[in-house]
Design a protein around this motif. Structure first.
Motif, PDB file in Angstrom:
ATOM      1  N   VAL A 168      12.064 -40.080  28.774  1.00 15.44           N
ATOM      2  CA  VAL A 168      13.034 -39.603  28.097  1.00 15.44           C
ATOM      3  C   VAL A 168      12.772 -38.702  27.432  1.00 15.44           C
ATOM      4  O   VAL A 168      11.722 -38.732  26.203  1.00 15.44           O
ATOM      5  N   CYS A 179      12.290 -46.642  23.929  1.00 15.02           N
ATOM      6  CA  CYS A 179      14.280 -45.974  23.522  1.00 15.02           C
ATOM      7  C   CYS A 179      15.052 -46.348  22.768  1.00 15.02           C
ATOM      8  O   CYS A 179      15.627 -47.495  22.585  1.00 15.02           O
ATOM      9  N   VAL A 180      15.580 -45.749  21.934  1.00 14.16           N
ATOM     10  CA  VAL A 180      16.873 -46.121  20.619  1.00 14.16           C
ATOM     11  C   VAL A 180      18.182 -45.961  22.173  1.00 14.16           C
ATOM     12  O   VAL A 180      18.739 -46.918  21.035  1.00 14.16           O
ATOM     13  N   GLU A 218      11.658 -42.240  20.009  1.00 17.35           N
ATOM     14  CA  GLU A 218      11.461 -41.071  19.495  1.00 17.35           C
ATOM     15  C   GLU A 218      11.331 -40.089  18.347  1.00 17.35           C
ATOM     16  O   GLU A 218      10.854 -38.905  17.898  1.00 17.35           O
TER      17      GLU A 218
HETATM   18 MO    MO Z   1      14.493 -42.116  22.751  1.00 24.47          MO
END
Ligand code: MO
Ligand code: MTE
Length: 492
Positions: free
Chosen positions: A201, A249-250, A333
């Motif tokens: 990502v 990933c959030v 992130e």
């Molecule tokens: Mo992310």
């Protein structure tokens, strides 16, 4: 013919940059991202996930072709058909100027101008043709010119430079990779204990290319003297450690697949900060080659790691080649790829995703996923997946096969080996026991059932805390809640 000219201008201009999607198209992706409201962007990321990038690239491509097709259209409309030479000249100059303004790259500008003019002339030559069906011929010619320019552009774009297949020949790495294979459960449909398809990502439409010999890391303090600079040679000649680390990933949905685990090779960041004489301030800001940036407390960085290998191989381009940060226990992130700068600050700094409304700075939330549902040879049902709780660790996974009324403990894989330091002698897997830091575990559970039912799972953290039940969406703070999955045994 305007469209043919637009396609050719973008095609040849992009070919001149020798990159895909290249600066012309990319100039339109960032504005597109920033004009989209955060909620639209969030739901696009959630629903499109990996498809998001190609879709965004395509949207930007349409926008940039429209702009370059509008230039000959406007020029022709304002000058009339009387002077074709004028229109041709105006088109070329307009397209070259637009490309220059957008990319500041003279080669792209030249390519766009020449490509656009040639296409305009060839495709537009039919205008004065008096043959029986000039319109049809115009159209065919336009299509041919457009297709030709796309072909030329495609053929001349450099494929992303391949990395050498340079595998680390190190007994510690071999022992750790073998440990992951030994300890894993066979769970069809779920990722392996060491991921074989690690998700990627990032904010880019094409993978950034940053070469090892061009790479430098700068560590700077607020207004303090000269920056501390370290290059790839120097960094990687230090004694390396190997760590299994999970990233999530959030934007990962509760039962989503944006979570993976790899064995990373690198060095801790804390000694580097010391060497750099980093001032004793509260905060840091990491910056990357792709313009990505992330601000967070210095304390988190002190526990961080700089990695240049993944599963024994050179860090792949998609995962931040040549060097990325890995910060234990946090959402993905904060793990900045293609890292170039560490700035020590006396106040908090903004983050790329923070400015888009996400709050992904906190500790990663706890989750147990159901990715595997199979029938065993002896007619049992087997469910399984991964459980991850950041640095809090996973001590258990509980399963309910009656929709959440009664709970039973699932079986868990042994923790992955943690950090191996140079003094260790990890020739036997037993030496690596009990040192898992920030990695997931697999779980599985077997039972009998004939009727359709709902399976619910929840993870238990290292200190006995049970994963919270309350369900939230990924946006803005990361998904929470127990994973529920309907199972119909008759279909297995
Ligand atoms: Mo992310
Ligand atoms: N330079 C840079 N680093 C980045 C990003 C990015 O866009 N640019 N994306 C972040 C996000 S949102 C996540 S989830 C992780 C994903 O790491 P991976 O692609 O190696 O799985 O990288 C992080 N690091």
């Amino acid at each position: 013919m305007f469209l043919a000219s637009g396609v050719a201008a973008v095609g040849v201009g992009t070919a001149a940059s020798r990159e895909w999607p290249g600066p012309l198209v990319e100039a339109f992706t960032d504005p597109l991202v920033s004009v989209l409201p955060n909620t639209v962007l969030a739901s696009a990321i959630l629903t499109l996930q990996d498809a998001g990038r190609p879709v965004l690239t395509f949207a930007a491509l349409v926008a940039v072709v429209a702009l370059f097709a509008a230039i000959p259209a406007v020029v022709t409309a304002t000058r009339g058909r009387r002077s074709r030479a004028d229109a041709v000249l105006g088109t070329g100059m307009g397209q070259a100027a637009a490309a220059l303004v957008v990319t500041m790259n003279p080669f792209v500008a030249l390519g766009a101008g020449v490509g656009g003019v040639v296409a305009f002339t060839v495709a537009g030559a039919g205008v004065t043709d008096t043959a029986t069906s000039p319109r049809r011929r115009d159209l065919l010619r336009s299509v041919a010119v457009a297709a030709g320019s796309v072909g030329i552009a495609w053929a001349s774009i450099d494929r992303v430079a391949q990395l050498p297949d340079d595998e680390l020949d190190d007994p510690a790495v071999r022992a750790m990779l073998a440990a992951a294979d030994d300890r894993e459960f066979d769970l069809p449909g779920a990722e392996r204990l060491r991921s074989r398809e690690f998700f990627a990502v990032d904010i880019n439409t094409s993978t950034p290319v940053l070469e090892r010999d061009e790479w430098e890391l700068r560590i700077t303090g607020d207004g303090a003297g000269e920056p501390f600079v370290i290059d790839y040679e120097d960094l990687t000649s230090r004694e390396a450690e190997h760590r299994f680390v999970t990233l999530r990933c959030v934007s990962d949905a509760t039962n989503g697949e944006l979570v993976d685990t790899a064995l990373w090779t690198g060095v801790p960041i804390a000694p580097l900060l010391e060497e750099a004489d980093a001032p004793a301030e509260c905060c840091v800001r990491l910056e990357a080659h792709d313009g990505y940036y992330h601000g967070f407390p210095r304390e988190a960085l002190e526990r961080g790691f700089l990695a240049w290998r993944m599963d024994g191989k050179l860090l792949p381009r998609a995962h931040g080649h040549p060097v990325r940060a890995l910060i234990p226990g946090h959402w993905g992130e904060i793990n900045v790829k293609w890292l170039t700068d560490i700035e020590i600050r006396d106040e908090p700094a903004e983050s790329y995703w923070g400015q888009h409304g996400w709050h992904g700075d906190g500790p990663v939330s706890t989750v147990a996923k159901v990715h595997s549902v199979t029938a065993t040879d002896d007619d049992l049902l087997r469910v399984g997946g991964h459980a991850y709780a950041g640095t809090r660790g996973v001590s258990g996974v509980e399963v309910s096969v009656d929709g959440g009324t009664t709970w039973t403990d699932a079986e868990l894989t042994d923790p992955l080996p943690g950090s191996v330091t140079p003094g260790d002698d990890p020739t036997s897997v037993a030496d690596l026991e009990g040192r898992a830091g920030d990695a997931w575990r697999q779980w599985r559970y077997e039972y009998t059932a004939d009727e359709p039912h709902e399976v619910v799972v929840r993870a238990v953290e290292g200190d006995g805390t049970v994963q919270p039940r309350e369900e939230t969406d990924p946006y803005p703070e990361g998904a929470s809640g127990w994973v529920r999955r309907e199972i119909d045994p008759t279909t297995l």
